[in-house]
Write a protein that holds these residues in place. Sequence first.
Motif, PDB file in Angstrom:
ATOM      1  N   TYR A   1      45.743  26.377   5.996  1.00 34.17           N
ATOM      2  CA  TYR A   1      46.568  26.226   4.792  1.00 34.17           C
ATOM      3  C   TYR A   1      46.040  27.120   3.666  1.00 34.17           C
ATOM      4  O   TYR A   1      46.809  27.809   2.992  1.00 34.17           O
ATOM      5  CB  TYR A   1      46.594  24.764   4.349  1.00 34.17           C
ATOM      6  N   GLU A   2      44.734  27.135   3.469  1.00 32.41           N
ATOM      7  CA  GLU A   2      44.140  27.964   2.423  1.00 32.41           C
ATOM      8  C   GLU A   2      44.371  29.442   2.705  1.00 32.41           C
ATOM      9  O   GLU A   2      44.663  30.218   1.791  1.00 32.41           O
ATOM     10  CB  GLU A   2      42.648  27.678   2.296  1.00 32.41           C
TER      11      GLU A   2
ATOM     12  N   GLN B   1      47.878  30.259   1.734  1.00 33.33           N
ATOM     13  CA  GLN B   1      48.048  30.282   0.286  1.00 33.33           C
ATOM     14  C   GLN B   1      47.526  31.595  -0.302  1.00 33.33           C
ATOM     15  O   GLN B   1      48.149  32.188  -1.187  1.00 33.33           O
ATOM     16  CB  GLN B   1      47.310  29.100  -0.362  1.00 33.33           C
ATOM     17  N   ILE B   2      46.410  32.056   0.186  1.00 31.07           N
ATOM     18  CA  ILE B   2      45.830  33.310  -0.297  1.00 31.07           C
ATOM     19  C   ILE B   2      46.692  34.499   0.107  1.00 31.07           C
ATOM     20  O   ILE B   2      46.898  35.426  -0.686  1.00 31.07           O
ATOM     21  CB  ILE B   2      44.388  33.464   0.225  1.00 31.07           C
TER      22      ILE B   2
ATOM     23  N   ASP C   1      40.168  27.036   6.647  1.00 30.75           N
ATOM     24  CA  ASP C   1      41.362  26.214   6.694  1.00 30.75           C
ATOM     25  C   ASP C   1      42.629  27.068   6.698  1.00 30.75           C
ATOM     26  O   ASP C   1      42.800  27.941   5.849  1.00 30.75           O
ATOM     27  CB  ASP C   1      41.359  25.273   5.485  1.00 30.75           C
TER      28      ASP C   1
END
Length: 55
Positions: free
Chosen positions: A36-37, A40-41, A34
Amino acid sequence: MKSFKKNPSDLKGHVGDVAMVLRIALTGRTNTPDLYEIMQIMGRSRVIERLRRHL
């Protein structure tokens, strides 16, 4: 998506096209988890840095 399928010539593209460009710019790959993930990471500064490289 329904609007795009009904009249593809009325729209310039599909959100999936934009997501793919971002995915490649950020990771260098076309197949990733994903988006988005991933972002974020990576963190805000790294995401911005990689996007600026491709402008």
